[in-house]
Design an enzyme around this catalytic site. Structure first.
Site, PDB file in Angstrom:
ATOM      1  N   GLU A   1     -46.211 -12.562 -24.338  1.00 50.70           N
ATOM      2  CA  GLU A   1     -45.320 -12.896 -23.399  1.00 50.70           C
ATOM      3  C   GLU A   1     -45.720 -13.331 -21.933  1.00 50.70           C
ATOM      4  O   GLU A   1     -45.531 -14.216 -21.410  1.00 50.70           O
ATOM      5  CB  GLU A   1     -44.324 -11.936 -23.273  1.00 50.70           C
ATOM      6  CG  GLU A   1     -43.365 -11.684 -24.573  1.00 50.70           C
ATOM      7  CD  GLU A   1     -43.903 -10.627 -25.380  1.00 50.70           C
ATOM      8  OE1 GLU A   1     -45.261 -10.628 -25.381  1.00 50.70           O
ATOM      9  OE2 GLU A   1     -43.413  -9.592 -25.920  1.00 50.70           O
TER      10      GLU A   1
ATOM     11  N   CYS B   1     -43.861  -6.492 -19.817  1.00 54.18           N
ATOM     12  CA  CYS B   1     -43.276  -7.848 -20.149  1.00 54.18           C
ATOM     13  C   CYS B   1     -41.766  -8.133 -19.666  1.00 54.18           C
ATOM     14  O   CYS B   1     -41.609  -8.936 -19.167  1.00 54.18           O
ATOM     15  CB  CYS B   1     -43.381  -8.174 -21.577  1.00 54.18           C
ATOM     16  SG  CYS B   1     -45.236  -8.549 -22.010  1.00 54.18           S
TER      17      CYS B   1
ATOM     18  N   CYS C   1     -50.469  -8.642 -22.991  1.00 53.40           N
ATOM     19  CA  CYS C   1     -49.353  -9.270 -24.007  1.00 53.40           C
ATOM     20  C   CYS C   1     -49.406 -10.622 -24.068  1.00 53.40           C
ATOM     21  O   CYS C   1     -49.456 -11.399 -23.233  1.00 53.40           O
ATOM     22  CB  CYS C   1     -48.099  -8.672 -23.720  1.00 53.40           C
ATOM     23  SG  CYS C   1     -47.880  -6.873 -24.048  1.00 53.40           S
TER      24      CYS C   1
ATOM     25  N   CYS D   1     -42.344  -5.511 -24.483  1.00 53.97           N
ATOM     26  CA  CYS D   1     -42.679  -4.084 -24.033  1.00 53.97           C
ATOM     27  C   CYS D   1     -42.226  -4.026 -22.399  1.00 53.97           C
ATOM     28  O   CYS D   1     -41.819  -5.037 -21.851  1.00 53.97           O
ATOM     29  CB  CYS D   1     -44.320  -4.003 -23.880  1.00 53.97           C
ATOM     30  SG  CYS D   1     -45.188  -4.846 -22.711  1.00 53.97           S
TER      31      CYS D   1
ATOM     32  N   GLU E   1     -56.739  -8.827 -26.586  1.00 59.16           N
ATOM     33  CA  GLU E   1     -56.944  -7.526 -26.292  1.00 59.16           C
ATOM     34  C   GLU E   1     -58.467  -7.525 -25.815  1.00 59.16           C
ATOM     35  O   GLU E   1     -59.104  -8.439 -25.638  1.00 59.16           O
ATOM     36  CB  GLU E   1     -57.209  -6.859 -27.721  1.00 59.16           C
ATOM     37  CG  GLU E   1     -55.512  -6.818 -28.123  1.00 59.16           C
ATOM     38  CD  GLU E   1     -55.128  -5.759 -29.404  1.00 59.16           C
ATOM     39  OE1 GLU E   1     -56.245  -5.605 -30.101  1.00 59.16           O
ATOM     40  OE2 GLU E   1     -54.146  -5.634 -29.676  1.00 59.16           O
TER      41      GLU E   1
ATOM     42  N   ASN F   1     -51.272 -12.471 -27.376  1.00 58.19           N
ATOM     43  CA  ASN F   1     -51.879 -11.364 -26.775  1.00 58.19           C
ATOM     44  C   ASN F   1     -53.406 -11.245 -26.983  1.00 58.19           C
ATOM     45  O   ASN F   1     -54.175 -11.954 -28.091  1.00 58.19           O
ATOM     46  CB  ASN F   1     -51.422  -9.900 -27.333  1.00 58.19           C
ATOM     47  CG  ASN F   1     -51.395  -9.888 -28.918  1.00 58.19           C
ATOM     48  OD1 ASN F   1     -51.567 -10.834 -29.941  1.00 58.19           O
ATOM     49  ND2 ASN F   1     -51.700  -8.604 -29.530  1.00 58.19           N
TER      50      ASN F   1
END
Ligand code: THU
Length: 175
Positions: free
Chosen positions: A90, A130, A88, A127, A79, A77
């Protein structure tokens, strides 16, 4: 009058059709119980987890994607001070895999996470965004993507992305 009204409501309730979804989840307590290929993928996800850039959440996620040609692509990930600009693990891994090999199906993805430096005990599920992206890849290549969610005390495996996102939005909705 009231009796007739109540009766018609009751009949309507009886006639309502319900749909249920169920997901098959296979749980393991140790990654050494996984088959070789899954174990390797999990180890790759673990190996990159610390590469995450997560100064805001301190929640580092590592993902490893296995392609049908045997190649493994990893991601973490990323940010951003402008929070929604981050991505993210994934999707970082999947988008890169699909960019590098646009014709090669993805067959599995492993996900691990560290919260404040410690691996989560429970597996972390991808999430919603994703899930949508994993599902798009699954649909695109007409190949199920095995989802391996890793916690230090439990590993959960789900056979495909479709079962993680029932009633999903798809290209069919755009027709
Ligand atoms: N995160 C992921 O990388 N994957 C998920 O499936 C869940 C959340 C990241 C996004 C954000 O950087 C941090 O974890 C906390 O939400």
């Amino acid at each position: 009058m009231q009796l007739i009204k109540n009766l018609s409501i009751f009949i309507k309730i009886l006639m309502m059709k319900k749909t249920q979804f169920s997901i098959e989840i296979t749980n393991y307590t140790d990654k050494t119980d996984l088959d070789n290929s899954d174990n390797t993928l999990v180890n790759e996800a673990i190996a990159v987890c610390d590469n995450a850039y997560a100064p805001y959440s301190k929640f580092k996620v590592g993902a490893a994607v296995l392609l049908k040609n045997g190649e493994i692509i990893t991601g973490t990930n990323q940010e951003n001070a402008a929070y929604p600009s981050g991505l993210c693990a994934e999707r970082t891994a999947l988008f890169y895999a699909n960019s590098k090999y646009p014709d090669v199906p993805v067959i599995a993805i492993a996900v691990v996470a560290k919260n404040n430096g410690n691996f989560t005990q429970e597996p972390v599920g991808p999430c919603g965004s994703c899930r949508q992206v994993i599902l798009e890849t699954e649909t695109r290549f007409k190949t199920p993507i095995k989802i391996i969610m890793v916690g230090s005390e439990k590993i959960s495996i789900i056979k495909n992305a479709k079962s993680l996102l029932p009633l999903s939005f798809s290209e069919d909705d755009l027709l």
